[in-house]
Design a protein around this motif. Structure first.
Motif, PDB file in Angstrom:
ATOM      1  N   ALA A   1      -3.908  10.147 -67.710  1.00 57.71           N
ATOM      2  CA  ALA A   1      -4.700  10.400 -68.913  1.00 57.71           C
ATOM      3  C   ALA A   1      -5.359  11.571 -69.007  1.00 57.71           C
ATOM      4  N   ALA A   2      -5.508  12.231 -70.064  1.00 55.56           N
ATOM      5  CA  ALA A   2      -6.212  13.440 -70.408  1.00 55.56           C
ATOM      6  C   ALA A   2      -7.482  13.598 -69.794  1.00 55.56           C
ATOM      7  N   ASP A   3      -8.269  12.465 -69.948  1.00 58.79           N
ATOM      8  CA  ASP A   3      -9.699  12.532 -69.535  1.00 58.79           C
ATOM      9  C   ASP A   3      -9.971  11.797 -67.880  1.00 58.79           C
ATOM     10  N   THR A   4      -9.173  12.139 -67.135  1.00 55.27           N
ATOM     11  CA  THR A   4      -9.108  11.829 -65.978  1.00 55.27           C
ATOM     12  C   THR A   4      -9.043  13.150 -64.868  1.00 55.27           C
ATOM     13  N   ILE A   5      -9.776  12.979 -64.012  1.00 53.95           N
ATOM     14  CA  ILE A   5      -9.875  14.129 -62.822  1.00 53.95           C
ATOM     15  C   ILE A   5      -8.479  14.039 -61.914  1.00 53.95           C
ATOM     16  N   LYS A   6      -7.505  14.680 -61.899  1.00 52.72           N
ATOM     17  CA  LYS A   6      -6.535  14.532 -60.935  1.00 52.72           C
ATOM     18  C   LYS A   6      -6.601  14.989 -59.672  1.00 52.72           C
TER      19      LYS A   6
ATOM     20  N   VAL B   1      -3.975  19.678 -60.404  1.00 57.58           N
ATOM     21  CA  VAL B   1      -4.882  18.628 -59.610  1.00 57.58           C
ATOM     22  C   VAL B   1      -6.083  19.678 -59.349  1.00 57.58           C
ATOM     23  N   ALA B   2      -7.180  18.836 -59.265  1.00 56.98           N
ATOM     24  CA  ALA B   2      -8.435  19.589 -58.964  1.00 56.98           C
ATOM     25  C   ALA B   2      -8.510  19.858 -57.397  1.00 56.98           C
ATOM     26  N   VAL B   3      -8.035  19.095 -56.408  1.00 60.36           N
ATOM     27  CA  VAL B   3      -7.933  19.307 -55.032  1.00 60.36           C
ATOM     28  C   VAL B   3      -6.801  18.448 -54.695  1.00 60.36           C
ATOM     29  N   VAL B   4      -6.441  18.910 -53.474  1.00 57.69           N
ATOM     30  CA  VAL B   4      -5.282  18.241 -52.723  1.00 57.69           C
ATOM     31  C   VAL B   4      -5.563  18.122 -51.185  1.00 57.69           C
ATOM     32  N   MET B   5      -5.214  16.669 -50.992  1.00 67.35           N
ATOM     33  CA  MET B   5      -5.180  16.430 -49.584  1.00 67.35           C
ATOM     34  C   MET B   5      -3.793  16.135 -49.002  1.00 67.35           C
ATOM     35  N   GLY B   6      -3.501  16.859 -47.875  1.00 65.35           N
ATOM     36  CA  GLY B   6      -2.110  16.821 -47.670  1.00 65.35           C
ATOM     37  C   GLY B   6      -1.728  17.501 -46.561  1.00 65.35           C
ATOM     38  N   GLY B   7      -0.311  17.570 -46.006  1.00 69.30           N
ATOM     39  CA  GLY B   7       0.054  18.080 -44.813  1.00 69.30           C
ATOM     40  C   GLY B   7      -0.158  17.379 -43.455  1.00 69.30           C
ATOM     41  N   ILE B   8       0.890  17.537 -42.689  1.00 69.26           N
ATOM     42  CA  ILE B   8       0.595  16.894 -41.382  1.00 69.26           C
ATOM     43  C   ILE B   8       0.757  17.730 -40.371  1.00 69.26           C
ATOM     44  N   THR B   9       2.116  18.268 -40.125  1.00 65.93           N
ATOM     45  CA  THR B   9       2.419  19.171 -39.237  1.00 65.93           C
ATOM     46  C   THR B   9       1.662  20.623 -39.574  1.00 65.93           C
ATOM     47  N   SER B  10       1.782  21.676 -38.655  1.00 64.69           N
ATOM     48  CA  SER B  10       1.230  22.813 -38.916  1.00 64.69           C
ATOM     49  C   SER B  10       2.430  23.374 -39.788  1.00 64.69           C
ATOM     50  N   ALA B  11       3.673  23.195 -39.512  1.00 64.91           N
ATOM     51  CA  ALA B  11       4.659  23.700 -40.481  1.00 64.91           C
ATOM     52  C   ALA B  11       4.495  23.184 -41.911  1.00 64.91           C
ATOM     53  N   SER B  12       4.173  21.959 -42.269  1.00 63.64           N
ATOM     54  CA  SER B  12       3.591  21.618 -43.672  1.00 63.64           C
ATOM     55  C   SER B  12       2.605  22.344 -44.275  1.00 63.64           C
ATOM     56  N   ARG B  13       1.574  22.426 -43.341  1.00 67.35           N
ATOM     57  CA  ARG B  13       0.376  23.078 -44.020  1.00 67.35           C
ATOM     58  C   ARG B  13       0.556  24.801 -44.202  1.00 67.35           C
ATOM     59  N   GLU B  14       1.489  25.303 -43.494  1.00 63.64           N
ATOM     60  CA  GLU B  14       1.866  26.731 -43.612  1.00 63.64           C
ATOM     61  C   GLU B  14       2.756  26.971 -44.956  1.00 63.64           C
ATOM     62  N   THR B  15       3.490  26.027 -45.119  1.00 67.83           N
ATOM     63  CA  THR B  15       4.502  25.901 -46.198  1.00 67.83           C
ATOM     64  C   THR B  15       3.542  25.712 -47.450  1.00 67.83           C
ATOM     65  N   ILE B  16       2.656  24.943 -47.605  1.00 69.49           N
ATOM     66  CA  ILE B  16       1.658  24.583 -48.853  1.00 69.49           C
ATOM     67  C   ILE B  16       0.477  25.268 -48.934  1.00 69.49           C
TER      68      ILE B  16
ATOM     69  N   GLU C   1     -22.755  17.317 -56.837  1.00 76.40           N
ATOM     70  CA  GLU C   1     -23.818  18.408 -56.721  1.00 76.40           C
ATOM     71  C   GLU C   1     -23.589  19.677 -57.496  1.00 76.40           C
ATOM     72  N   ALA C   2     -22.214  19.948 -57.626  1.00 73.62           N
ATOM     73  CA  ALA C   2     -22.036  21.130 -58.510  1.00 73.62           C
ATOM     74  C   ALA C   2     -21.883  20.941 -60.119  1.00 73.62           C
ATOM     75  N   GLY C   3     -21.811  19.669 -60.462  1.00 71.31           N
ATOM     76  CA  GLY C   3     -21.589  19.289 -61.914  1.00 71.31           C
ATOM     77  C   GLY C   3     -20.343  19.759 -62.204  1.00 71.31           C
ATOM     78  N   SER C   4     -19.207  20.178 -61.363  1.00 68.39           N
ATOM     79  CA  SER C   4     -18.168  20.849 -61.808  1.00 68.39           C
ATOM     80  C   SER C   4     -17.020  20.329 -61.016  1.00 68.39           C
ATOM     81  N   ILE C   5     -16.137  20.517 -61.344  1.00 67.83           N
ATOM     82  CA  ILE C   5     -14.557  20.344 -60.486  1.00 67.83           C
ATOM     83  C   ILE C   5     -13.854  21.629 -60.226  1.00 67.83           C
ATOM     84  N   GLU C   6     -14.537  22.881 -60.749  1.00 67.62           N
ATOM     85  CA  GLU C   6     -14.036  24.146 -60.612  1.00 67.62           C
ATOM     86  C   GLU C   6     -14.086  24.417 -59.244  1.00 67.62           C
ATOM     87  N   ARG C   7     -13.082  25.077 -58.512  1.00 69.80           N
ATOM     88  CA  ARG C   7     -12.938  25.295 -57.078  1.00 69.80           C
ATOM     89  C   ARG C   7     -14.153  26.166 -56.492  1.00 69.80           C
TER      90      ARG C   7
END
Length: 410
Positions: free
Chosen positions: A29-34, A101-116, A327-333
């Motif tokens: 939905a448009a009013d959610t934070i992804k 999305v506002a934030v991503v949790m992800g990657g397992i191996t270092s190879a996947s991290r350095e890909t994304i 605390e920031a009152g914002s989802i901006e990076r």
């Protein structure tokens, strides 16, 4: 509603037509934070990725039950990269550009991290890497919660040498984590007046270790240090025990138990006595962890995941991000990063955690534990362990535009 890839394919019969970049979620939905979850739900590392996803979704539920963020509900956008680097790349791009999305949790191996990681850096999508790794990432766009060798290997090597002796034989996975961690093992062994008498590397798909076990038997080290990774490499521990070596030469590991289920896959006879060191074990004794484990069991009563550093840090990532948003009152990076970089201390299931402003890595409590009857028993703890290895090469205060993974020179 989150729709997993395999469920989507079964329900639509669209497997042949589905492109790699197709979304695996219903339109939010448009009013959610992804918020993005990019974990291996199938493929070679699904046993690690599934608990990470379970905790990710539980954290979203807890945030929403607490009133959401900034008057909005949080919506999970989940993809299954299937341990495939091409799919990691495409899904990361999808999350940043289409899902926004506002934030991503992800990657397992270092190879996947350095890909994304470079993708999220380019598009300024805040990224949390929650996996124990070899150290050296210097990127203002990434918050790193997993431990590095300076926090764990630096603790377990002196501990093991004091117990067992100074001659060490190292076996490790044949990719950057294994190679760099093996170099740290050698450094810490030599700092304690010891010697690494041999180091062997194995591709992730290797599952037979008879010749190496014979070499170790002939070399007669005081203990073996394993930096083996993944389900195939669990065969090393099984074959080691079957050869009768477990009673002859002790074993420590920089990886065993990182994903949470290794100690259950191995029998007690195969695993008992192995030492590991991480920033979290289920045995951590504090009120936050007891409550956390109770909530996990209540949320997943029939398929309760075993919590490891990787899964617990995924929960940490969501909670730290949510706290910073409030605390920031914002989802901006940049607004969120400014709050996180203040170095606030969080009381979490793993213990006390704060983010080092210089590296944006976690300063955290670290533990040494021994595997006993498929459960890790904590033997020693080290409060507020610094990511000193990454601090050698990274200073985001001096250079906030940094975007590099350094292979730290030893």
């Amino acid at each position: 509603m989150i729709i997993k890839r395999r469920q989507f394919l079964r329900s639509t019969g669209a497997a042949a037509a589905l492109s790699l970049a197709a979304p695996l979620v219903a339109r939010a939905a448009a009013d959610t934070i992804k918020v993005g979850g990019l974990h291996d739900l199938s493929g070679a590392l699904d046993l690690v990725g599934i608990p990470m996803d379970q905790v990710f979704q539980m954290a979203i539920k807890e945030i929403n039950e607490g009133g959401g963020l900034l008057g909005r509900q949080v919506e999970g956008v989940v993809y299954d990269p299937q341990s495939n680097m091409s799919m990691y790349s495409q899904y990361a791009t999808q999350m940043a550009l289409k899902d926004k999305v506002a934030v991503v949790m992800g990657g397992i191996t270092s190879a996947s991290r350095e890909t994304i990681r470079p993708i999220f850096h380019k598009f300024q999508t805040l990224y949390f890497y929650n996996t124990q790794y070899e150290g050296g990432v210097c990127d203002r766009n990434e918050i790193t919660l997993g431990t590095t060798p300076a926090q764990t290997v630096a603790r377990i090597i002196p501990y093991a040498m004091n117990l067992y002796g100074k001659k060490v034989y190292t076996v490790a996975a044949d990719y950057n984590y294994g190679h760099i961690t093996s170099a740290w093992i050698k450094r810490y062994v030599e700092e304690q007046g010891g010697e690494v008498i041999a180091t062997e590397f194995f591709p992730l798909d290797v599952a037979q270790f008879g010749s190496t076990i014979s070499k170790i038997q002939a070399a007669k080290p005081d203990f073996v240090c394993s930096a083996m990774v993944g389900s195939s490499h669990l065969g090393f521990y099984r074959q080691w025990a079957a050869a009768g070596m477990k009673e002859q030469i002790p074993m420590i590991s920089t990886v065993l138990g990182a994903g949470g289920n290794d100690q259950i896959v191995l029998t007690a006879a195969e695993g008992n006595g192995i030492l590991s060191s991480f920033g979290y074990f289920e045995a951590v004794d504090n009120p936050a962890n007891k409550a956390f484990l109770e909530r996990i069991k209540a949320e997943y009563p029939t398929n309760t995941p075993i919590m490891s550093e990787i899964s617990e840090c995924t929960y940490e990532g969501m909670m730290i991000w949510a706290d910073a948003v409030r605390e920031a009152g914002s989802i901006e990076r940049d607004a969120v990063l400014e709050v996180i970089a203040k170095g606030k201390t969080y009381d979490l299931p793993a213990g006390k955690v704060k983010i080092d402003p210089k590296t944006q890595h976690a300063i955290r409590d670290v533990y040494i534990a021994e595997l006993q009857d498929q459960t890790f028993v904590i033997k020693e703890s080290f409060p507020e362990s610094q990511p000193a290895d990454t601090q050698m090469v990274c200073d985001l205060i001096a250079d906030p535009r940094a975007n590099k993974h350094y292979e730290i020179s030893l």
